[in-house]
Scaffold this active site. Structure first.
Site, PDB file in Angstrom:
ATOM      1  N   CYS A 146      61.180  11.725  48.830  1.00 45.57           N
ATOM      2  CA  CYS A 146      59.887  11.035  48.650  1.00 45.57           C
ATOM      3  C   CYS A 146      60.105   9.874  47.682  1.00 45.57           C
ATOM      4  CB  CYS A 146      58.846  12.017  48.128  1.00 45.57           C
ATOM      5  SG  CYS A 146      57.169  11.385  48.318  1.00 45.57           S
ATOM      6  N   CYS A 170      60.015  10.222  55.348  1.00 47.90           N
ATOM      7  CA  CYS A 170      59.005  11.141  55.901  1.00 47.90           C
ATOM      8  C   CYS A 170      59.506  11.832  57.173  1.00 47.90           C
ATOM      9  CB  CYS A 170      57.705  10.397  56.190  1.00 47.90           C
ATOM     10  SG  CYS A 170      56.990   9.651  54.718  1.00 47.90           S
ATOM     11  N   CYS A 183      61.383  14.898  56.246  1.00 48.98           N
ATOM     12  CA  CYS A 183      60.808  15.644  55.118  1.00 48.98           C
ATOM     13  C   CYS A 183      60.166  16.942  55.599  1.00 48.98           C
ATOM     14  CB  CYS A 183      59.767  14.767  54.424  1.00 48.98           C
ATOM     15  SG  CYS A 183      58.903  15.618  53.111  1.00 48.98           S
ATOM     16  N   GLU A 201      67.711  12.836  28.617  1.00 41.86           N
ATOM     17  CA  GLU A 201      66.406  12.271  28.971  1.00 41.86           C
ATOM     18  C   GLU A 201      66.240  10.851  28.435  1.00 41.86           C
ATOM     19  OE1 GLU A 201      64.452  13.327  31.172  1.00 41.86           O
ATOM     20  OE2 GLU A 201      65.196  15.369  31.431  1.00 41.86           O
ATOM     21  N   CYS A 250      51.522  16.889  54.722  1.00 47.84           N
ATOM     22  CA  CYS A 250      51.392  15.816  53.726  1.00 47.84           C
ATOM     23  C   CYS A 250      50.275  14.849  54.094  1.00 47.84           C
ATOM     24  CB  CYS A 250      52.718  15.051  53.629  1.00 47.84           C
ATOM     25  SG  CYS A 250      52.674  13.715  52.428  1.00 47.84           S
TER      26      CYS A 250
HETATM   27  S1  SF4 Z   1      56.071  13.293  54.150  1.00 46.27           S
HETATM   28 FE1  SF4 Z   1      54.939  13.139  52.260  1.00 46.27          FE
HETATM   29  S2  SF4 Z   1      56.133  14.258  50.747  1.00 46.27           S
HETATM   30 FE2  SF4 Z   1      57.457  13.868  52.500  1.00 46.27          FE
HETATM   31  S3  SF4 Z   1      58.510  11.944  52.004  1.00 46.27           S
HETATM   32 FE3  SF4 Z   1      56.698  11.404  53.195  1.00 46.27          FE
HETATM   33  S4  SF4 Z   1      55.130  10.990  51.656  1.00 46.27           S
HETATM   34 FE4  SF4 Z   1      56.752  12.120  50.620  1.00 46.27          FE
END
Ligand code: SF4
Length: 275
Positions: A183, A190, A193, A37, A199
Site C-alpha cells: 500500500c 492493489c 493486495c 527510528e 478495501c
Molecule cells: S487494495 Fe487497499 S490496502 Fe491494498 S494496496 Fe490498494 S489501497 Fe492499499
C-alpha cells in the site's frame, strides 16, 4: 468476521511471509530502537538499516556517543541528509548517558528528536506496550482501507480492538512493511493486495511530494556540512567559490546552520563544525 478483525487477520497473514529481517527487530533494547527510528525518519528502511549497523557498532550504548564530537557524528551520518537529526540524537545520548530509559519511562519525548511516533515505537518494541506507532505509512493504510478522512482518530478509537490478542510489535512491523511494499504512497499494488476485496480504496489527494533536491537548501546544507567535516577553520568568504554556490544563497543557510548549533562562526570570518 468484522472489518477490523479481517484487516488484522489478513495483514498478519501477509506479514508472516513478507516480514523484512533486520537485527533490531529481534531486540528490545530501547537505545537500538531509538537509534534506528531517528535514522529512519525521512529515510527508507533498507537504507536506514545500513547506517544503523554502522552507528550501533560504533555506539553500542548512549555513553559511547555522548563523549564524541559533533564532527564525528556528522561524519558517520554523511549521506543521510537532515543533519539536525544527528545533532538531536547526539543530545539525546548525553541525557541517556546520565539517565536510563527506565527512569524516564514512559515520557520519552523529553529526549530531543523524539515525537509521538518514536515514543510509541519505543513503547511497543522495547516495552511491549499495546500501542500503535502511527507514521505516514500507517495512517495512509488505515485511511485507504477503512475509507476514513481522519485515520489518526480512527486508530486511537480502535487501538484496543486492533491490538487485542496480538503483540503490538508484530502488528506495527506488519504495517510498516505493508505500507512500504504494497500500500505504497505512489502506485499502490492493489491488484496483488490481499486486502483488496474489502478495501474502500479511499485515495486522498496527497500534495506532499518533496520539492526537487537539486539546488535546494537541503542540498546546499549537505554540501557545506560535508566540506566542513573534512576542513577546519574555513573562510566564509571563500566557501561560495569552493562549493560553487551563489553568495546570496549560501549566506542565509550558513546563518541557519549556526542558529541550529551545527556550525560555529568565529570572528564573523571563519566557520567550522561546532564542538
Ligand atoms: S487494495 Fe487497499 S490496502 Fe491494498 S494496496 Fe490498494 S489501497 Fe492499499
Amino acid at each position: 468476521m468484522n472489518k477490523i478483525n479481517l484487516f488484522k487477520h489478513e495483514l498478519l497473514k501477509w506479514s508472516k511471509k513478507n516480514k523484512r529481517e533486520y537485527s533490531w527487530r529481534y531486540s528490545n533494547d530501547p537505545w537500538k530502537i531509538l537509534l534506528l527510528e531517528i535514522i529512519a525518519q525521512q529515510t527508507q528502511l533498507d537504507r536506514a538499516n545500513i547506517y544503523y549497523e554502522k552507528f550501533i557498532k560504533r555506539f553500542p550504548t548512549p555513553k559511547e556517543m555522548s563523549i564524541v564530537t559533533k564532527k564525528e557524528i556528522l561524519s558517520l551520518w554523511s549521506g543521510l541528509g537532515y543533519n539536525s537529526r544527528a545533532l538531536r540524537l547526539h543530545e539525546a545520548s548525553k541525557i541517556l548517558s546520565k539517565k536510563s530509559f527506565d527512569s524516564i519511562y514512559p515520557n520519552f519525548e523529553v529526549l530531543p528528536g523524539v515525537g509521538k511516533y518514536t515514543k510509541n515505537a519505543i513503547l511497543s518494541f522495547a516495552y511491549k506496550e499495546k500501542v500503535i506507532a502511527q507514521d505516514t505509512n500507517v495512517v495512509r493504510i488505515f485511511s485507504r482501507f477503512f475509507g476514513t478522512k481522519n485515520p489518526e482518530s480512527f486508530i486511537e478509537e480502535n487501538e484496543k480492538i486492533l491490538l487485542k490478542n496480538i503483540q503490538s510489535r508484530k502488528f506495527n512491523e506488519a504495517l510498516m512493511d505493508f505500507g512500504s511494499k504494497i500500500c505504497k504512497s505512489k502506485n499502490p499494488l492493489c491488484d496483488s493486495c490481499l486486502l483488496e476485496p474489502n478495501c474502500k480504496k479511499f485515495f486522498q489527494d496527497t500534495k506532499h511530494a518533496q520539492s526537487a533536491f537539486k539546488g535546494s537548501s537541503r542540498e546546499i546544507r549537505g554540501k557545506i556540512i560535508k566540506y566542513l567535516i573534512n576542513n577546519e577553520n574555513v573562510e566564509i568568504s571563500s566557501l561560495n567559490k569552493t562549493l560553487e554556490i551563489e553568495d546570496s544563497k549560501i549566506k542565509p543557510i550558513i546563518k541557519k546552520l549556526a542558529d541550529e548549533g551545527l556550525v560555529n562562526i568565529k570572528n564573523k570570518k571563519l566557520i567550522e563544525i561546532s564542538s
